[in-house]
Design a protein around this motif. Structure first.
Motif, PDB file in Angstrom:
ATOM      1  N   UNK A  41      65.904 -48.007-101.923  1.00  0.00           N
ATOM      2  CA  UNK A  41      65.589 -49.337-101.394  1.00  0.00           C
ATOM      3  C   UNK A  41      66.428 -49.550-100.150  1.00  0.00           C
ATOM      4  N   UNK A  42      65.790 -50.030 -99.074  1.00  0.00           N
ATOM      5  CA  UNK A  42      66.487 -50.221 -97.803  1.00  0.00           C
ATOM      6  C   UNK A  42      66.201 -51.624 -97.266  1.00  0.00           C
ATOM      7  N   UNK A  43      67.194 -52.143 -96.532  1.00  0.00           N
ATOM      8  CA  UNK A  43      67.060 -53.475 -95.948  1.00  0.00           C
ATOM      9  C   UNK A  43      67.754 -53.483 -94.599  1.00  0.00           C
ATOM     10  N   UNK A  44      67.165 -54.226 -93.662  1.00  0.00           N
ATOM     11  CA  UNK A  44      67.761 -54.363 -92.341  1.00  0.00           C
ATOM     12  C   UNK A  44      67.618 -55.804 -91.867  1.00  0.00           C
ATOM     13  N   UNK A  45      68.662 -56.339 -91.282  1.00  0.00           N
ATOM     14  CA  UNK A  45      68.626 -57.696 -90.742  1.00  0.00           C
ATOM     15  C   UNK A  45      67.615 -57.821 -89.611  1.00  0.00           C
ATOM     16  N   UNK A  46      67.223 -56.710 -89.009  1.00  0.00           N
ATOM     17  CA  UNK A  46      66.241 -56.768 -87.921  1.00  0.00           C
ATOM     18  C   UNK A  46      64.840 -57.103 -88.432  1.00  0.00           C
ATOM     19  N   UNK A  47      64.599 -56.951 -89.726  1.00  0.00           N
ATOM     20  CA  UNK A  47      63.335 -57.344 -90.365  1.00  0.00           C
ATOM     21  C   UNK A  47      63.703 -58.093 -91.641  1.00  0.00           C
ATOM     22  N   UNK A  48      64.235 -59.313 -91.509  1.00  0.00           N
ATOM     23  CA  UNK A  48      64.918 -59.984 -92.609  1.00  0.00           C
ATOM     24  C   UNK A  48      64.060 -60.399 -93.800  1.00  0.00           C
TER      25      UNK A  48
END
Length: 157
Positions: A41-48
């Motif tokens: 699972x991945x998360x980035x603030x650039x695609x919040x």
């Protein structure tokens, strides 16, 4: 290329406001056999608003699904979602599980993940961008520039 880390590996926190948590997903086949699949699972603030689920099928191939973070947040407690992605909790013999159902054009995958790993991932995403604060992280001007530069249906001008 080895994309998998052992489950006891620490979740990665990146300086650019990203995080990743490795998972072992269980897939139950129509014959009742359970197969383990490596995922992350991945998360980035650039695609919040979005999370990414990378599923490593072996032989260096992977499949990525991108869906709303809210689906995971709500799905650890109650059933949510429709269409392509749905999530619901499943208490299993003392080991709570989150069931993620992914529907493609031809196939449907029903994946079981440990609730504790999903909750750990969600806690990391909250530290990066708190729920309700996502709109403040979007660069609308940059998105508009990108859309205008690409033209219709992503074609380059």
């Amino acid at each position: 290329m080895n994309h998998w880390q052992p489950l006891d590996a620490p979740a990665k926190q990146y300086p650019a406001a990203r995080c990743a948590v490795p998972l072992e997903l269980k897939v139950v086949t129509c014959t009742g056999r359970s197969i383990s699949i490596a995922a992350c699972l991945k998360y980035s603030a650039s695609d919040p608003y979005a999370v990414r689920l990378d599923i490593y099928a072996g032989y260096g191939t992977s499949t990525a699904w991108v869906f709303a973070r809210d689906l995971l947040t709500v799905g650890v407690s109650r059933a949510v979602g429709a269409d392509d992605v749905s999530v619901h909790p499943l208490p299993q013999g003392g080991r709570p599980t989150v069931v993620i159902t992914l529907r493609g054009q031809e196939d449907t995958g029903v994946l079981h993940a440990q609730t504790s790993r999903v909750r750990r991932f969600l806690a990391l995403t909250e530290r990066i961008v708190a729920t309700g604060q996502e709109s403040g992280r979007l660069d609308i001007d940059m998105l508009l520039r990108r859309l205008l530069d690409e033209g219709p249906a992503g074609s380059a001008r």
